[in-house]
Write a protein that holds these residues in place. Structure first.
Motif, PDB file in Angstrom:
ATOM      1  N   GLY A 367       0.963  -1.280   0.141  1.00  0.00           N
ATOM      2  CA  GLY A 367      -0.144  -0.055   0.038  1.00  0.00           C
ATOM      3  C   GLY A 367       0.763   1.217   0.091  1.00  0.00           C
ATOM      4  N   MET A 368       0.199   2.264   0.082  1.00  0.00           N
ATOM      5  CA  MET A 368       0.708   3.789   0.182  1.00  0.00           C
ATOM      6  C   MET A 368       0.324   4.356   1.608  1.00  0.00           C
ATOM      7  SD  MET A 368       0.297   5.041  -3.755  1.00  0.00           S
ATOM      8  CE  MET A 368       1.223   6.349  -3.259  1.00  0.00           C
ATOM      9  N   PHE A 369       1.264   5.116   2.053  1.00  0.00           N
ATOM     10  CA  PHE A 369       0.865   5.698   3.351  1.00  0.00           C
ATOM     11  C   PHE A 369       1.263   7.073   3.590  1.00  0.00           C
ATOM     12  CE2 PHE A 369       1.550   1.109   4.181  1.00  0.00           C
ATOM     13  CZ  PHE A 369       0.537   1.041   5.212  1.00  0.00           C
ATOM     14  N   SER A 370       0.141   7.673   4.216  1.00  0.00           N
ATOM     15  CA  SER A 370       0.446   9.254   4.752  1.00  0.00           C
ATOM     16  C   SER A 370       0.145   9.314   6.136  1.00  0.00           C
ATOM     17  CB  SER A 370      -0.386  10.014   3.695  1.00  0.00           C
ATOM     18  OG  SER A 370      -0.092  10.333   2.420  1.00  0.00           O
ATOM     19  N   ALA A 371      -0.882   8.700   6.502  1.00  0.00           N
ATOM     20  CA  ALA A 371      -1.133   8.810   8.123  1.00  0.00           C
ATOM     21  C   ALA A 371       0.063   8.466   8.955  1.00  0.00           C
ATOM     22  CB  ALA A 371      -2.499   7.811   8.754  1.00  0.00           C
ATOM     23  N   SER A 372       0.231   9.055  10.019  1.00  0.00           N
ATOM     24  CA  SER A 372       1.124   8.938  11.085  1.00  0.00           C
ATOM     25  C   SER A 372       0.915   7.604  11.924  1.00  0.00           C
ATOM     26  CB  SER A 372       1.498   9.942  11.699  1.00  0.00           C
ATOM     27  OG  SER A 372       1.625  11.149  10.856  1.00  0.00           O
ATOM     28  N   VAL A 373       2.137   7.080  12.124  1.00  0.00           N
ATOM     29  CA  VAL A 373       2.396   5.822  13.085  1.00  0.00           C
ATOM     30  C   VAL A 373       1.550   6.538  14.291  1.00  0.00           C
ATOM     31  CG1 VAL A 373       3.836   3.974  14.023  1.00  0.00           C
ATOM     32  CG2 VAL A 373       4.344   5.131  11.822  1.00  0.00           C
ATOM     33  N   MET A 374       0.883   5.446  15.040  1.00  0.00           N
ATOM     34  CA  MET A 374       0.237   5.782  16.282  1.00  0.00           C
ATOM     35  C   MET A 374       0.305   4.245  17.328  1.00  0.00           C
ATOM     36  SD  MET A 374      -2.624   4.796  17.847  1.00  0.00           S
ATOM     37  CE  MET A 374      -3.954   4.336  16.806  1.00  0.00           C
ATOM     38  N   MET A 375       0.315   4.598  18.623  1.00  0.00           N
ATOM     39  CA  MET A 375       0.401   3.440  19.339  1.00  0.00           C
ATOM     40  C   MET A 375      -0.579   3.613  20.330  1.00  0.00           C
ATOM     41  SD  MET A 375       3.687   2.213  21.720  1.00  0.00           S
ATOM     42  CE  MET A 375       3.779   0.738  22.637  1.00  0.00           C
ATOM     43  N   ALA A 376      -1.209   2.507  20.838  1.00  0.00           N
ATOM     44  CA  ALA A 376      -2.473   2.602  21.739  1.00  0.00           C
ATOM     45  C   ALA A 376      -2.315   1.045  22.113  1.00  0.00           C
ATOM     46  CB  ALA A 376      -3.637   3.035  21.369  1.00  0.00           C
ATOM     47  N   GLY A 377      -2.780   0.942  23.431  1.00  0.00           N
ATOM     48  CA  GLY A 377      -3.021  -0.303  23.922  1.00  0.00           C
ATOM     49  C   GLY A 377      -1.896  -1.336  23.979  1.00  0.00           C
TER      50      GLY A 377
END
Length: 436
Positions: A367-377
């Motif tokens: 795929g292609m990515f623009s959204a930033s990496v996030m961390m939860a749980g």
């Protein structure tokens, strides 16, 4: 305009507790606790309360499995286009959008309880707009809130302060010139009663701090950078700055094209800088108390570690390492437990050791990515353009947890909210998790 001391979020919490929706199937203490927690969580700006993409208030599980038919609390369609990440405070979410042609720009608020729109305020009508890249929108900068007000920014097209509860305009500015060339991208930040924004364009490049209450200019500093060319396409940048405390000294870490500069966030005085060859920087910097980690931007991005202690040009004296392995140019990276997680625009994820700059693992997600990496749980979340989400365990070895699919993909970054996720795709807003 003075707002009521009792926030609308508190009223929503009260309504949620006493509403008739608390039927027999929602009567357990566990369900009530989860719902009340949701209405108390906050994600006030781009990259969250600590400006690092990590949820810190919740220690319980976050959703790892969903589809269009599974684990969706609600879904509402969105109008126009906007890649801004919603800001959240005590049960309300605010985001910005614009018409596809940029002729109208607006902000709106929704209730987390049911996705119901609380208000919409049309802000800026434009007879003429500058060129925008196909990958961008006219509403990409994310709003910032303190629960009483919400500040929205559309680059040079306009900046405004709104009453959070009503959407009423407190002040607005549309006299900050800048030809973004590919559309606006930098999100505003709040510090010490000031709203600080980047305007790095083809023609003008500067940082400005506005009085958050009145909108008046507190300070403004023009970039003083040798870009090595007279082509304005190499002057532009789209970064959101980061305010850090370095041994008691507050610094505004301000990446731009060809350089990152540190300013005194109270006055705009330059403290130090580093220089590099890349331009159009986008990612927000990281800070671990020792080093600042900076993404240098296009064409081939690198990650650099810098010790922010010193003055003048620190490029040769305080640069700790450079990593050139599959660094993404659009998505902001995430730093956790001494490791930096990154995703390249073309779908390759990497893990970098913060101390040494060594790449520990490299994995193609697709795929292609623009959204930033996030961390939860306890998990890392990567969202691509086509609606696929990849959930990965943090650590020195790659470990996939799950993969999910929605009908459309993310340009905006996700917002973790305890037992739920607030996800904005190009065409809809979702609250992912159990029914409320």
């Amino acid at each position: 305009m003075r707002l009521p001391k009792i926030s609308l979020g508190l009223l929503i919490i009260t309504a949620a507790v006493f509403a008739s929706s608390w039927g027999p199937d929602r009567s357990t203490n566990e369900c009530r606790a989860a719902d009340i927690e949701l209405f108390q969580l906050r994600w006030p700006e781009f990259r969250g309360p600590q400006a690092n993409g990590i949820e810190t208030e919740n220690t319980g599980p976050t959703p790892t499995h969903w589809s269009e038919d599974e684990n969706i609390a609600w879904k509402i369609p969105t109008e126009g286009a906007g890649w801004s990440t919603p800001a959240v405070w005590d049960g309300l979410a605010w985001f910005t959008s614009a018409s596809e042609d940029g002729s109208l720009m607006w902000a709106e608020a929704v209730q987390l309880q049911d996705g119901k729109r609380l208000w919409r305020t049309d802000l800026f009508r434009n007879e003429k707009v500058d060129e925008k890249h196909v990958m961008n929108s006219f509403a990409s900068p994310s709003p910032v809130t303190d629960g009483q007000h919400v500040w929205v920014h559309f680059g040079s097209y306009g900046t405004a302060c709104l009453e959070a509860a009503t959407g009423k305009v407190v002040w607005e500015r549309h006299d900050l010139p800048c030809n973004h060339w590919r559309g606006p991208g930098s999100s505003p930040v709040l510090f010490d009663g000031k709203l600080i924004v980047h305007l790095d364009g083809f023609d003008f490049q500067y940082v400005v701090a506005l009085n958050a209450v009145t909108g008046e200019t507190a300070w403004k500093v023009d970039r003083q950078i040798d870009y090595g060319t007279d082509n304005g396409d190499f002057f532009k940048a789209f970064c959101t700055p980061l305010v850090i405390d370095v041994d008691g000294e507050m610094q505004l870490i301000s990446p731009t094209s060809k350089a990152t500069l540190a300013y005194d966030p109270r006055t705009g005085e330059e403290l130090w800088r580093i220089t590099y060859g890349e331009f159009s920087a986008t990612a927000r910097p990281l800070w671990d108390g020792t080093n600042v980690y900076i993404n240098t931007g296009f064409g081939k991005a690198t990650m650099v570690a810098v010790n922010p202690r010193g003055s003048g040009d620190l490029t040769k004296t305080q640069m700790r390492w450079i990593n050139e392995t599959s660094v993404g140019s659009k998505s902001s990276q995430l730093l956790f437990d001494g490791l930096i997680y990154n995703v390249h625009d073309m779908g390759v994820a990497t893990c970098i050791e913060a101390e040494t700059g060594e790449t520990l693992w490299k994995e193609r997600l697709g795929g292609m990515f623009s959204a930033s990496v996030m961390m939860a749980g306890g998990n890392l979340y990567f969202f691509d353009h086509d609606g696929t989400s990849h959930i990965v365990k943090p650590g020195r070895e790659f470990q996939k947890v799950a993969e999910n699919k929605l009908d459309d993909g993310c340009m905006a970054s996700p917002v973790p909210l305890g037992s739920h996720l607030l996800i904005r795709t190009r065409t809809a807003l979702y609250l992912i998790g159990p029914p409320l």
